[in-house]
Structure formats: C-alpha cells, structure tokens
Design an enzyme around this catalytic site. Structure first.
Site: not given
Ligand code: AMP
Ligand code: ZN
Length: 115
Positions: A30-31, A88, A94-95, A101, A103
């Site tokens: 995760d970024i 999510n 909060g998706q 995906h 986590h």
């Molecule tokens: P969600 O809120 O469950 O949709 O989670 C989306 C996740 O994607 C968040 O934890 C972000 O930090 C992660 N995210 C967004 N952009 C990137 C990216 N380019 N590379 C890796 N993770 C990312």
C-alpha cells in the site's frame, strides 16, 4: 485503456511494489501504509465489490485468498503476532478504489471495533 487505478497497476501502466503475482491475483505494498505491514491483494479481473462477482466467477475470490495465504506464509505474519484482512465496500466503508482489494495489515496491535 481502463480508468481504474488497480487495473492500470495490473497492466503495468502505473508502477507498484509487487510482493506476489500469479495468473489471477497480485499483492502490492500500500502506498500509504496504516501499519508496519500493509499490502493490498487484488484480483486481476475488475469487479467493484465482492457482492458483484457472479457465481460462475467465484473462483477468483478463492484464488485471491490463495494469494493472501502465500504472502501470510512468506512474511511469517502469523508468528509475528497475526494479521488483519479488511475489504471496504461502498461509501460508508471508505472504499476509495472501485476494484476489489483485500487489505493485509500486520505488525502492530489493532483496535476493535474498527473506526
Ligand atoms: P480503500 O480505501 O479500501 O479503497 O483502499 C484503497 C487503498 O489503496 C488505500 O489504502 C491507498 O493507500 C491505496 N492506494 C492508492 N493508490 C495506490 C497506489 N498507487 N499504489 C498502492 N496503493 C495505493
Ligand atoms: Zn479495475
């Protein structure tokens, strides 16, 4: 080209730190990590949410959990205090990215109930 961020990562159009890949799934870092270990397990086929996967495609979720198991084992997450899996779905959760995906969070004590 797909406008979906995770589809772009799967297609290698946007870079990501992949920790696992097979024919059906990827696992990336995760970024914006929320724990010392924070990965995202992502099916290669685009579906917004688990409940939108048709019965005939359910195998992709089984394969996604196979990918998760591989990472849990290779990173010894069970012996490092365990781990949490979070999916999510929808606005209240909060998706932020509209592509399934999971986590994978580990490396610190976590609260319950989640925020
Ligand atoms: P969600 O809120 O469950 O949709 O989670 C989306 C996740 O994607 C968040 O934890 C972000 O930090 C992660 N995210 C967004 N952009 C990137 C990216 N380019 N590379 C890796 N993770 C990312
Ligand atoms: Zn997608």
């Amino acid at each position: 080209m797909s406008e979906c961020l995770f589809c772009k990562i799967i297609e290698n159009k946007i870079p990501a730190q992949k920790v696992y890949e097979d024919d059906s799934s990827i696992v990336i870092k995760d970024i914006n990590p929320q724990a010392p270990v924070h990965y995202l397990a992502i099916p290669k086929k685009h579906y917004v949410s688990v409940h939108l996967v048709p019965p005939a495609e359910m195998d992709l979720l089984s394969k996604l959990f196979h990918a998760i198991n591989q990472v849990v084992k290779s990173e010894s997450l069970e012996s490092r205090g365990g781990y949490r899996l979070v999916i999510n779905s929808g606005e209240n959760s909060g998706q932020a990215v509209a592509h399934i995906h999971v986590h994978i969070l580990a490396g610190r004590k976590m609260d319950w109930p989640p925020g």
